[in-house]
Structure formats: structure tokens, C-alpha cells
Design a protein around this motif. Structure first.
Motif, PDB file in Angstrom:
ATOM      1  N   ALA A  59       4.317 -57.150   5.158  1.00 18.64           N
ATOM      2  CA  ALA A  59       4.954 -56.164   4.542  1.00 18.64           C
ATOM      3  C   ALA A  59       5.853 -56.283   3.338  1.00 18.64           C
ATOM      4  O   ALA A  59       6.089 -55.656   2.460  1.00 18.64           O
ATOM      5  CB  ALA A  59       5.537 -55.114   5.453  1.00 18.64           C
ATOM      6  N   VAL A  60       6.435 -57.603   3.282  1.00 21.50           N
ATOM      7  CA  VAL A  60       7.338 -58.139   2.146  1.00 21.50           C
ATOM      8  C   VAL A  60       6.261 -58.525   1.021  1.00 21.50           C
ATOM      9  O   VAL A  60       5.334 -59.431   1.071  1.00 21.50           O
ATOM     10  CB  VAL A  60       8.038 -59.425   2.663  1.00 21.50           C
ATOM     11  N   SER A  61       6.655 -57.698  -0.017  1.00 20.95           N
ATOM     12  CA  SER A  61       6.113 -57.986  -1.224  1.00 20.95           C
ATOM     13  C   SER A  61       7.028 -58.719  -2.310  1.00 20.95           C
ATOM     14  O   SER A  61       8.042 -58.763  -2.171  1.00 20.95           O
ATOM     15  CB  SER A  61       5.445 -56.809  -1.943  1.00 20.95           C
ATOM     16  N   VAL A  62       6.365 -59.134  -3.531  1.00 18.18           N
ATOM     17  CA  VAL A  62       6.879 -59.591  -4.583  1.00 18.18           C
ATOM     18  C   VAL A  62       6.496 -59.222  -5.638  1.00 18.18           C
ATOM     19  O   VAL A  62       5.420 -58.804  -5.965  1.00 18.18           O
ATOM     20  CB  VAL A  62       6.869 -61.346  -4.469  1.00 18.18           C
ATOM     21  N   ALA A  63       7.515 -58.916  -6.806  1.00 18.25           N
ATOM     22  CA  ALA A  63       7.097 -58.216  -8.059  1.00 18.25           C
ATOM     23  C   ALA A  63       8.139 -58.754  -9.153  1.00 18.25           C
ATOM     24  O   ALA A  63       9.130 -59.163  -8.851  1.00 18.25           O
ATOM     25  CB  ALA A  63       7.339 -56.755  -7.997  1.00 18.25           C
ATOM     26  N   MET A  64       7.289 -58.694 -10.291  1.00 15.92           N
ATOM     27  CA  MET A  64       8.379 -59.102 -11.510  1.00 15.92           C
ATOM     28  C   MET A  64       9.113 -57.872 -12.171  1.00 15.92           C
ATOM     29  O   MET A  64       8.371 -56.951 -12.435  1.00 15.92           O
ATOM     30  CB  MET A  64       7.343 -59.673 -12.598  1.00 15.92           C
ATOM     31  N   ASP A  65      10.364 -58.122 -12.672  1.00 17.26           N
ATOM     32  CA  ASP A  65      11.009 -57.194 -13.169  1.00 17.26           C
ATOM     33  C   ASP A  65      10.575 -57.364 -14.671  1.00 17.26           C
ATOM     34  O   ASP A  65      10.376 -58.336 -15.188  1.00 17.26           O
ATOM     35  CB  ASP A  65      12.370 -57.280 -13.181  1.00 17.26           C
ATOM     36  N   SER A  66      10.982 -56.442 -15.581  1.00 16.76           N
ATOM     37  CA  SER A  66      10.660 -56.445 -17.161  1.00 16.76           C
ATOM     38  C   SER A  66      11.565 -57.587 -17.812  1.00 16.76           C
ATOM     39  O   SER A  66      10.690 -58.174 -18.595  1.00 16.76           O
ATOM     40  CB  SER A  66      11.066 -55.122 -17.739  1.00 16.76           C
ATOM     41  N   ASP A  67      12.598 -58.029 -17.289  1.00 22.31           N
ATOM     42  CA  ASP A  67      13.324 -58.997 -17.644  1.00 22.31           C
ATOM     43  C   ASP A  67      13.158 -60.311 -16.919  1.00 22.31           C
ATOM     44  O   ASP A  67      13.833 -61.212 -17.362  1.00 22.31           O
ATOM     45  CB  ASP A  67      14.882 -58.645 -17.768  1.00 22.31           C
ATOM     46  N   GLY A  68      12.282 -60.438 -16.065  1.00 20.01           N
ATOM     47  CA  GLY A  68      11.862 -61.778 -15.508  1.00 20.01           C
ATOM     48  C   GLY A  68      12.635 -61.685 -14.250  1.00 20.01           C
ATOM     49  O   GLY A  68      12.083 -62.841 -13.533  1.00 20.01           O
ATOM     50  N   ILE A  70      12.600 -61.887 -10.379  1.00 19.32           N
ATOM     51  CA  ILE A  70      11.515 -61.914  -9.290  1.00 19.32           C
ATOM     52  C   ILE A  70      12.004 -61.343  -8.207  1.00 19.32           C
ATOM     53  O   ILE A  70      12.901 -61.803  -7.383  1.00 19.32           O
ATOM     54  CB  ILE A  70      10.919 -63.279  -9.108  1.00 19.32           C
ATOM     55  N   VAL A  71      11.669 -59.970  -7.420  1.00 18.21           N
ATOM     56  CA  VAL A  71      12.108 -59.390  -6.651  1.00 18.21           C
ATOM     57  C   VAL A  71      11.415 -59.346  -5.373  1.00 18.21           C
ATOM     58  O   VAL A  71      10.027 -59.167  -5.375  1.00 18.21           O
ATOM     59  CB  VAL A  71      12.098 -57.723  -7.027  1.00 18.21           C
ATOM     60  N   LEU A  72      11.888 -60.059  -4.214  1.00 18.16           N
ATOM     61  CA  LEU A  72      11.283 -60.250  -3.066  1.00 18.16           C
ATOM     62  C   LEU A  72      11.619 -59.303  -1.983  1.00 18.16           C
ATOM     63  O   LEU A  72      13.034 -59.432  -1.571  1.00 18.16           O
ATOM     64  CB  LEU A  72      11.262 -61.520  -2.808  1.00 18.16           C
ATOM     65  N   GLY A  73      11.131 -58.372  -1.278  1.00 15.70           N
ATOM     66  CA  GLY A  73      11.404 -57.657  -0.297  1.00 15.70           C
ATOM     67  C   GLY A  73      10.482 -56.609   0.024  1.00 15.70           C
ATOM     68  O   GLY A  73       9.398 -56.418  -0.530  1.00 15.70           O
TER      69      GLY A  73
END
Length: 246
Positions: A59-68, A70-73
Motif C-alpha cells: 500500500a506504500v506508493s511513491v510519486a514525484m513532486d513537480s519540483d523533483g 520523491i514522496v514515499l508513503g
């Protein structure tokens, strides 16, 4: 250490170098300092939650913010910890070795999310002269697939067992891609790393992270640096992860 003229010493010391942030008319010079870990209490360098391993909850995903960033949670988590790291920084590797598994468990339990902000000021100290940037690009290739546990495994290895030494040999793109594949990265991510797609984007993101870190620390940037709600965390406090989860 980041200053090629400094003398080596087996004791933890600050290490300085300069990092030029280019602009159209102004160049801002920031001082980079490795955060110094001082384990004053017995067992202070003991690995926290040893045996837990990297993030394991699907269920933990990772995504990129617009400024680079890297959000993990897990989705919907409102508390976010910002961690600034350079892939070649030995102090960052030490922090990940000691606290990485404890952070992973808190991510699995949904106590907080982590936003990794990668900088690349140690490029000149790598054997290839661009390792930090290429590693950042590899992280971004893997992150774009959205699989949190895969990214966490890749991140863990590049900062611990597979972290190169300064002024030594480092990992080429094929080796980075092979590691990503070993930890479950998609074919698209592996191809992205192999072909060095996103190098320019990674460099721009690293510059944005460096500007943000310099502003936060009053022109004296340090890695690793950890922030919660804009407030710098003392990573020499062995309970900082537990406190962040509280």
C-alpha cells in the motif's frame, strides 16, 4: 570527504566544498557541510529495528513532486518528513544504515511519509564525475512507476551496501539498471536508467533541491538534513524517528 585538499582523519569531521548555483546574472555560492554524527551514548551507532528491512507494505506508493521531490508513503498521510541527501554522501549512507529500517516500519504503519530531496554536489568527487546526478535520475526512473516497496529497496541499497566511495569507482548506468531490475523495477524503469533518460531533468531537480536546502539553512547547506514542518531535526538524537512518528 568533499574537499580534495583536506587531510584524511579517522575521526568524524566536517568537510566543506563549494557548490555554484547558476543563474542568468547571479551565481550563488553555498557552503556544503557533511552532517557530523556523534554517537555520545553507548550503542549510539546500533542499527535501529535491525532485521525489519526496507518498506514491505504494497500500500506504500511513491510519486514525484513537480519540483523533483520523491514522496514515499501511504496515500492520504498528512505528516511528511523532508530528507535531503546526496547519493555519494557517506554521512547520508550512515544515517540510512542506522535509521533506514526504522523509517521503513513507520512508513508501513502509516505514521508519516518521506519526501526525498536529492542533491548532487558530490558529482566531482565521484569516479565518473557525474555519479550523483545519474543516481538521482535512476531514482526518478524507478519512482515514476509508483511502486513504493521497489523504490524503497533500490534506495536502501544505493545508500548502504552499494554506495560508492568518494574518488573511487562508481556504478555505471548498466549496473544501476541491473540493480533496479533485481529489486523489481519495471522494464520501462530499467530502460530509462540504461538509456540515461532524464539526466537533464534530474540535474534541474538537484539544483532546485540545493536552492531549497540552502535557503532553509541560511546559506550553509548540509547533508543529510531532515526537516519536519520546516523545522530541522537533530539526527544525532537516536529517537528522532520515533519522535517523528509520535
Amino acid at each position: 570527504m568533499s574537499n580534495p585538499t583536506s587531510k584524511h582523519t579517522p575521526q568524524p569531521v566536517s568537510s566543506k566544498t563549494t557548490y555554484a548555483l547558476g543563474g542568468l546574472a547571479v551565481v550563488v555560492v553555498a557552503v556544503i557541510v557533511f552532517a557530523v554524527f556523534q554517537w555520545n551514548r553507548g550503542g549510539g551507532d546500533e542499527i535501529r529495528n535491525d532485521g525489519y528491512g526496507p518498506v514491505r507494505d504494497a500500500a506504500v506508493s511513491v510519486a514525484m513532486d513537480s519540483d523533483g521531490g520523491i514522496v514515499l508513503g501511504k496515500p492520504g498521510i498528512t505528516k511528511t518528513i523532508d530528507i535531503y541527501e546526496d547519493p555519494l554522501c557517506p554521512a547520508c549512507g550512515q544515517m540510512e544504515r542506522i535509521y533506514g529500517q526504522e523509517i521503513a516500519q513507520q512508513l508501513d504503519e502509516g505514521k508519516f511519509a518521506v519526501r526525498y530531496r536529492m542533491v548532487n554536489f558530490l558529482d566531482p568527487q565521484s569516479g565518473s564525475k557525474d555519479y550523483s546526478t545519474r543516481a538521482i535520475a535512476a531514482f526518478e526512473c524507478v519512482a515514476q512507476a509508483g511502486n513504493g516497496p521497489v523504490f524503497a529497496k533500490f534506495h536502501d541499497q544505493l545508500f548502504t551496501a552499494k554506495q560508492p566511495e568518494e574518488r573511487g569507482s562508481d556504478l555505471d548506468n548498466q549496473q544501476l539498471a541491473a540493480l533496479a531490475k533485481e529489486f523489481g523495477a519495471s522494464d520501462e524503469a530499467v530502460s530509462c536508467i540504461t538509456k540515461a533518460d532524464g539526466i537533464d531533468t534530474a540535474r534541474n531537480h538537484a539544483e532546485a533541491a540545493m536552492k531549497s536546502l540552502t535557503a532553509a539553512l541560511g546559506d550553509r547547506a548540509a547533508t543529510p538534513s531532515v526537516f519536519i514542518d520546516g523545522k530541522k531535526v537533530d539526527v544525532n538524537d537516536e529517537n528522532w524517528v520515533a519522535n517523528a512518528a509520535g
